[in-house]
Motif scaffolding. Structure first.
Motif, PDB file in Angstrom:
ATOM      1  N   ALA A   1       3.593 -56.632 -71.494  1.00  0.00           N
ATOM      2  CA  ALA A   1       4.541 -57.934 -71.164  1.00  0.00           C
ATOM      3  C   ALA A   1       5.006 -57.585 -69.723  1.00  0.00           C
ATOM      4  O   ALA A   1       4.935 -58.534 -68.870  1.00  0.00           O
ATOM      5  N   ALA A   2       5.297 -56.316 -69.387  1.00  0.00           N
ATOM      6  CA  ALA A   2       5.634 -56.279 -68.056  1.00  0.00           C
ATOM      7  C   ALA A   2       4.256 -56.086 -66.686  1.00  0.00           C
ATOM      8  O   ALA A   2       4.523 -56.897 -65.907  1.00  0.00           O
ATOM      9  N   GLU A   3       3.230 -55.826 -67.331  1.00  0.00           N
ATOM     10  CA  GLU A   3       2.038 -55.902 -66.477  1.00  0.00           C
ATOM     11  C   GLU A   3       2.136 -57.653 -66.292  1.00  0.00           C
ATOM     12  O   GLU A   3       1.618 -57.985 -65.130  1.00  0.00           O
ATOM     13  N   THR A   4       2.110 -58.390 -67.345  1.00  0.00           N
ATOM     14  CA  THR A   4       1.983 -59.815 -67.126  1.00  0.00           C
ATOM     15  C   THR A   4       2.744 -60.341 -65.991  1.00  0.00           C
ATOM     16  O   THR A   4       2.415 -61.189 -65.133  1.00  0.00           O
ATOM     17  N   LEU A   5       3.882 -59.869 -66.032  1.00  0.00           N
ATOM     18  CA  LEU A   5       4.939 -60.335 -65.218  1.00  0.00           C
ATOM     19  C   LEU A   5       4.637 -60.049 -63.689  1.00  0.00           C
ATOM     20  O   LEU A   5       4.885 -60.902 -62.743  1.00  0.00           O
ATOM     21  N   THR A   6       3.750 -59.061 -63.443  1.00  0.00           N
ATOM     22  CA  THR A   6       3.193 -58.753 -62.272  1.00  0.00           C
ATOM     23  C   THR A   6       2.397 -59.762 -61.694  1.00  0.00           C
ATOM     24  O   THR A   6       1.965 -59.783 -60.417  1.00  0.00           O
ATOM     25  N   HIS A   7       1.693 -60.450 -62.438  1.00  0.00           N
ATOM     26  CA  HIS A   7       0.638 -61.494 -62.150  1.00  0.00           C
ATOM     27  C   HIS A   7       1.336 -62.728 -61.343  1.00  0.00           C
ATOM     28  O   HIS A   7       0.556 -63.491 -60.839  1.00  0.00           O
ATOM     29  N   ALA A   8       2.541 -62.738 -61.417  1.00  0.00           N
ATOM     30  CA  ALA A   8       3.353 -63.628 -60.742  1.00  0.00           C
ATOM     31  C   ALA A   8       4.615 -63.233 -59.831  1.00  0.00           C
ATOM     32  O   ALA A   8       5.513 -63.937 -59.722  1.00  0.00           O
ATOM     33  N   THR A   9       4.605 -61.941 -59.735  1.00  0.00           N
ATOM     34  CA  THR A   9       5.555 -61.396 -58.723  1.00  0.00           C
ATOM     35  C   THR A   9       4.815 -60.593 -57.551  1.00  0.00           C
ATOM     36  O   THR A   9       4.109 -59.772 -57.647  1.00  0.00           O
TER      37      THR A   9
ATOM     38  N   LYS B   1      -0.885 -48.023 -61.078  1.00  0.00           N
ATOM     39  CA  LYS B   1      -1.393 -48.548 -60.077  1.00  0.00           C
ATOM     40  C   LYS B   1      -1.622 -50.103 -59.884  1.00  0.00           C
ATOM     41  O   LYS B   1      -1.094 -50.665 -60.729  1.00  0.00           O
ATOM     42  N   GLU B   2      -2.285 -50.441 -59.062  1.00  0.00           N
ATOM     43  CA  GLU B   2      -2.435 -51.963 -58.815  1.00  0.00           C
ATOM     44  C   GLU B   2      -3.961 -52.164 -58.819  1.00  0.00           C
ATOM     45  O   GLU B   2      -4.721 -51.114 -58.352  1.00  0.00           O
ATOM     46  N   LYS B   3      -4.603 -53.092 -59.689  1.00  0.00           N
ATOM     47  CA  LYS B   3      -5.950 -53.400 -59.826  1.00  0.00           C
ATOM     48  C   LYS B   3      -6.082 -55.058 -59.807  1.00  0.00           C
ATOM     49  O   LYS B   3      -5.433 -55.598 -60.723  1.00  0.00           O
ATOM     50  N   PHE B   4      -6.953 -55.551 -59.013  1.00  0.00           N
ATOM     51  CA  PHE B   4      -7.088 -57.059 -58.925  1.00  0.00           C
ATOM     52  C   PHE B   4      -5.955 -57.786 -58.715  1.00  0.00           C
ATOM     53  O   PHE B   4      -5.597 -58.903 -59.433  1.00  0.00           O
ATOM     54  N   GLY B   5      -4.832 -57.176 -57.969  1.00  0.00           N
ATOM     55  CA  GLY B   5      -3.735 -57.792 -57.760  1.00  0.00           C
ATOM     56  C   GLY B   5      -2.456 -57.841 -58.710  1.00  0.00           C
ATOM     57  O   GLY B   5      -1.299 -58.241 -58.563  1.00  0.00           O
ATOM     58  N   ALA B   6      -2.862 -57.110 -59.951  1.00  0.00           N
ATOM     59  CA  ALA B   6      -1.655 -56.802 -61.055  1.00  0.00           C
ATOM     60  C   ALA B   6      -1.505 -55.344 -61.225  1.00  0.00           C
ATOM     61  O   ALA B   6      -2.283 -54.571 -60.805  1.00  0.00           O
ATOM     62  N   ALA B   7      -0.207 -55.093 -61.663  1.00  0.00           N
ATOM     63  CA  ALA B   7      -0.005 -53.854 -62.229  1.00  0.00           C
ATOM     64  C   ALA B   7      -1.031 -53.415 -63.166  1.00  0.00           C
ATOM     65  O   ALA B   7      -1.337 -54.011 -64.198  1.00  0.00           O
ATOM     66  N   ARG B   8      -1.426 -52.127 -63.405  1.00  0.00           N
ATOM     67  CA  ARG B   8      -2.003 -51.387 -64.424  1.00  0.00           C
ATOM     68  C   ARG B   8      -1.197 -50.020 -64.671  1.00  0.00           C
ATOM     69  O   ARG B   8      -1.135 -49.140 -63.924  1.00  0.00           O
ATOM     70  N   TRP B   9      -0.646 -50.236 -65.777  1.00  0.00           N
ATOM     71  CA  TRP B   9       0.473 -49.145 -66.195  1.00  0.00           C
ATOM     72  C   TRP B   9       0.094 -48.383 -67.560  1.00  0.00           C
ATOM     73  O   TRP B   9      -0.077 -49.111 -68.618  1.00  0.00           O
ATOM     74  N   TYR B  10      -0.782 -46.921 -67.334  1.00  0.00           N
ATOM     75  CA  TYR B  10      -1.187 -46.398 -68.576  1.00  0.00           C
ATOM     76  C   TYR B  10      -0.372 -45.296 -69.013  1.00  0.00           C
ATOM     77  O   TYR B  10       0.074 -44.431 -68.116  1.00  0.00           O
ATOM     78  N   PHE B  11      -0.175 -45.015 -70.140  1.00  0.00           N
ATOM     79  CA  PHE B  11       0.694 -43.859 -70.805  1.00  0.00           C
ATOM     80  C   PHE B  11      -0.132 -43.229 -71.758  1.00  0.00           C
ATOM     81  O   PHE B  11      -1.049 -43.326 -72.131  1.00  0.00           O
ATOM     82  N   SER B  12       0.620 -42.081 -71.858  1.00  0.00           N
ATOM     83  CA  SER B  12      -0.216 -40.975 -73.040  1.00  0.00           C
ATOM     84  C   SER B  12       1.046 -40.778 -73.892  1.00  0.00           C
ATOM     85  O   SER B  12       2.114 -40.650 -73.385  1.00  0.00           O
ATOM     86  N   MET B  13       0.847 -40.689 -75.231  1.00  0.00           N
ATOM     87  CA  MET B  13       1.865 -40.533 -76.201  1.00  0.00           C
ATOM     88  C   MET B  13       1.224 -39.868 -77.419  1.00  0.00           C
ATOM     89  O   MET B  13       0.299 -40.488 -78.062  1.00  0.00           O
TER      90      MET B  13
END
Length: 163
Positions: A110-118, A56-68
């Motif tokens: 790292a990928a979520e961080t890229l969404t802060h500027a994409t 999802k998106e929250k506060f303008g950036a991606a939030r990607w949660y996984f289960s393993m």
């Protein structure tokens, strides 16, 4: 891969969990698709216990949660007996699950961080924009469009692309 449908077909195990909350945005799709490929490479042969729990998106950036959980390896044990060599297969818990999970977490962060500027709309470089009270990362073009009172282009995939 250009659509969620193609991504789901390429990595079906990643989207096999129950009650998934998956929302993919056009501007971040290539980042997410690359992340899926990177995680697939890290997981190696035992992929069955990884899946996305929420995207999802929250506060303008991606939030990607996984289960393993409970990744296992098969160990072959050869024993020599009166009937010759007998091979027995045993499943054992992979000792470095925490290491793999940490590696996946670093990739996700790292990928979520890229969404802060994409830009969430088109994928071009962008900045946080809070015009209208809802925070999004937008490129200059889409920020101007938003400020000018125009509506943004559709930045979610159509339902036909999701299945």
């Amino acid at each position: 891969m250009n659509t969620p449908k193609q991504l789901y077909a390429r990595f079906p195990y990643m989207f096999a969990g129950k009650d998934l909350g998956i929302t993919l945005y056009k501007g971040w799709f290539l980042l997410f698709a690359k992340l899926c490929q990177d995680i697939d490479d890290v997981l190696g042969a035992d992929k069955r216990n990884f899946h996305w729990a929420q995207v999802k998106e929250k506060f303008g950036a991606a939030r990607w949660y996984f289960s393993m959980q409970n990744m296992h390896a098969t160990v072959a044990v050869n024993e020599i007996g009166s009937d010759g060599v007998v091979t027995s297969l045993y499943r054992t818990l992979v000792r470095d699950v925490e290491s793999i999970s940490s590696h996946v977490s670093r990739l996700v962060h790292a990928a979520e961080t890229l969404t802060h500027a994409t830009c969430i709309v088109c994928g071009e470089p962008g900045k946080l924009d809070s015009h209208g009270g809802y925070i999004l990362v937008l490129c200059v073009k889409h920020a101007r469009q938003r400020i000018g009172g125009g509506s943004l282009p559709q930045y979610l995939f159509d339902e036909a692309d999701q299945v």
